[in-house]
Design a protein around this motif. Structure first.
Motif, PDB file in Angstrom:
ATOM      1  N   ALA A   1      17.333  72.741  16.112  1.00  8.56           N
ATOM      2  CA  ALA A   1      17.334  73.014  17.554  1.00  8.56           C
ATOM      3  C   ALA A   1      16.879  74.440  17.859  1.00  8.56           C
TER       4      ALA A   1
ATOM      5  N   VAL B   1      17.811  71.989  24.151  1.00  9.99           N
ATOM      6  CA  VAL B   1      17.834  70.766  23.359  1.00  9.99           C
ATOM      7  C   VAL B   1      19.231  70.160  23.527  1.00  9.99           C
TER       8      VAL B   1
ATOM      9  N   ILE C   1      21.786  67.368  22.149  1.00  7.39           N
ATOM     10  CA  ILE C   1      21.996  66.490  20.993  1.00  7.39           C
ATOM     11  C   ILE C   1      23.273  65.691  21.227  1.00  7.39           C
TER      12      ILE C   1
ATOM     13  N   LYS D   1      24.515  71.218  23.930  1.00  5.85           N
ATOM     14  CA  LYS D   1      23.218  71.696  24.445  1.00  5.85           C
ATOM     15  C   LYS D   1      22.960  73.061  23.811  1.00  5.85           C
TER      16      LYS D   1
ATOM     17  N   MET E   1      10.505  66.576  19.630  1.00  7.40           N
ATOM     18  CA  MET E   1      10.259  67.946  20.129  1.00  7.40           C
ATOM     19  C   MET E   1       8.759  68.280  20.101  1.00  7.40           C
TER      20      MET E   1
ATOM     21  N   GLY F   1      11.671  71.209  24.305  1.00  4.31           N
ATOM     22  CA  GLY F   1      13.044  70.708  24.409  1.00  4.31           C
ATOM     23  C   GLY F   1      13.089  69.187  24.283  1.00  4.31           C
TER      24      GLY F   1
END
Ligand code: EPU
Length: 430
Positions: A32, A39, A41, A73, A202, A224
């Motif tokens: 990330a 990003v 997850i 995040k 990404m 992102g």
């Protein structure tokens, strides 16, 4: 000191929800940092290892927002250090993924030599070989692995051993290298594929993950993304074997049955019924377990992370079984503990010869590492009487809410931290 108190003897019955894959999450949390954009997850398991990775991303300046228990995040726009050496990251293995991620993005990384379970030597020569092939300089100084490059250039890399860690690390470093990288003899584990899918989401260009040749075309920049981690193959497998050893009937839910095929096959071989549906697998152990032989191998072979769990089951089967560990050279340390519970197992080098016994009996034991610790808990659940399990911090590295999930299946297990709590447990379950 926290311990698990277990009174064995109850067949485990019911349904259990499996969480996100720990070993995918560790790499994805590191990856990330490869973009300035946020990003998100999802399905991140809530474990001490993932917490350590999240702390490490904070320690280098990332902004981390926990959007829910399993959703995080990460915004790496504010990265202000390329040195990962905070205390918690030193204790885990996954911190080495910052090498590939930071080298790939910033062309420099300094990461404390990784920790992790003590299951063998665990060298990182293949990671280093891969980084060097991409044009990076790598050296070890003052307990740190330091890698840097003016520029990374794609290359053809042949890994000498099948390694999950090096495959993922080199893949991350190559994502923004100039030109094409080909990784041969790559690991094919589901979490390698998950990390590749995450990087592709990404904006990376990775093809072939899940086969032994991975092709990566370098891109200039990543962006992102929002991504959900796959379910944990080993958590699922551990509950499947818990059904076998306790003569139970467990449905593991939220799994990808394809990832569990080698585990299901061995369970059927030893006499369990296994029923697969789209995202669940049910294991019923109605008959006595029978012996078999098994050798751990890279995916799609039988996973080394399931070796202690199958050994516990074979210890209760009829006849003689042989378990061969071919990935790590020191992964039978738990056998001494299992012997204290009545198992009849002889270890010679990387082989365990198991003469099945009719029952285990409760004992005071210690978890020597994560998977062996979980396997010993399943042995305790099958055993007659009470077991006390020490060093549960190892188990908590990889199993979220383990006692709770087991209780929901009818297990008598509790986390205790004082003699009084232990006495209460004895009285309550007696
Ligand atoms: N190896 C080398 N050189 C290297 C890297 C690995 O010789 O540079 C050897 C290892 O010594 C071992 C084999 O290659 O004999 C496989 O090692 P691998 O790199 O696949 O293992 P790892 O990255 O150290 C990860 C998991 C382990 C899991 C193994 C195998 C993480 C953080 N750890 O370790 O997980 O057992 O892959 O699947 O992803 C666990 O979760 O309990 C655990 C130990």
């Amino acid at each position: 000191m926290e311990q698990y108190a277990v009174r064995g003897g109850n067949p485990l019955v019911g349904e259990v929800e499996i969480g996100g894959a720990k070993n995918a999450a560790l790499a994805i949390l590191a990856a990330a940092v490869m973009t300035d954009e946020p990003v998100i997850i999802d399905n991140v398991p809530d474990l001490s290892d993932t917490k350590a990775m999240i702390q490490a991303t904070e320690s280098i300046g990332c902004q981390v927002e926990q959007l829910g228990r399993h959703t995080v995040k990460i915004t790496a726009k504010t990265v202000n250090s390329l040195v990962v050496e905070d205390d918690s990251s030193k204790k885990i293995r996954g911190s080495y993924y910052f090498l590939g991620a930071l080298l790939g993005r910033y062309k420099r990384a300094e990461v404390a030599l990784p920790g992790g379970c003590n299951i063998g030597l665990r060298p990182i020569d293949q990671h280093i070989k891969g980084f060097r092939a991409l044009g990076a300089d790598v050296r070890i100084e003052h307990g740190l692995i330091i890698t840097e490059a003016e520029q990374l250039k794609g290359n053809h890399i042949y890994l000498d051993v099948v390694t999950v860690g090096a495959t993922i690390n080199v893949m991350m470093a190559a994502v923004m290298a100039e030109g094409q990288t080909i990784i041969e003899n790559a690991a094919k584990e589901p979490h390698v594929v998950d990390v590749a899918n995450f990087l592709n989401s990404m904006g990376a260009n990775i093809k072939g993950a899940g086969t032994d040749v991975i092709r990566i075309k370098g891109v200039h920049k990543l962006h992102g993304t929002e991504y959900t981690i796959i379910p944990d193959q080993i958590e699922a497998g551990t509950f499947m074997f818990a059904a076998a050893v306790t003569k139970g009937d467990i449905t593991v839910k939220n799994v990808i049955p394809k990832h569990l095929e080698s585990i299901s096959a061995k369970l059927m071989e030893i006499g369990c019924e296994v029923e697969e549906s789209d995202d669940a697998v049910r294991v019923v152990a109605a008959k006595p377990l029978t012996h078999t032989h098994v050798k751990t191998l890279p995916y799609p072979g039988f996973p080394t992370d399931m070796q202690p769990q199958i050994t516990v089951a074979l210890g209760l089967s009829t006849g003689t079984s042989i378990v061969t560990e071919s990935i790590f050279e020191n992964r039978f340390k738990y056998v001494d503990e299992l012997t204290r519970m009545g198992a009849n197992i002889k270890v010679e080098g990387n082989t365990a010869i198991i003469d099945g016994v009719s029952k285990y009996t409760g004992a005071s034991i210690s978890a020597p590492d994560l998977r062996a610790g979980a396997a010993l808990v399943t042995a305790a659940l099958a055993a007659e009487g009470i077991s006390i399990i020490d060093d549960i911090k190892f188990i908590e590295r990889g199993y979220e809410d383990f006692p709770h999930k087991l209780q929901m299946l009818g297990a008598q297990i509790e986390k205790v931290s004082t003699e009084r709590e232990l006495q209460k447990f004895r009285l309550k379950t007696g």
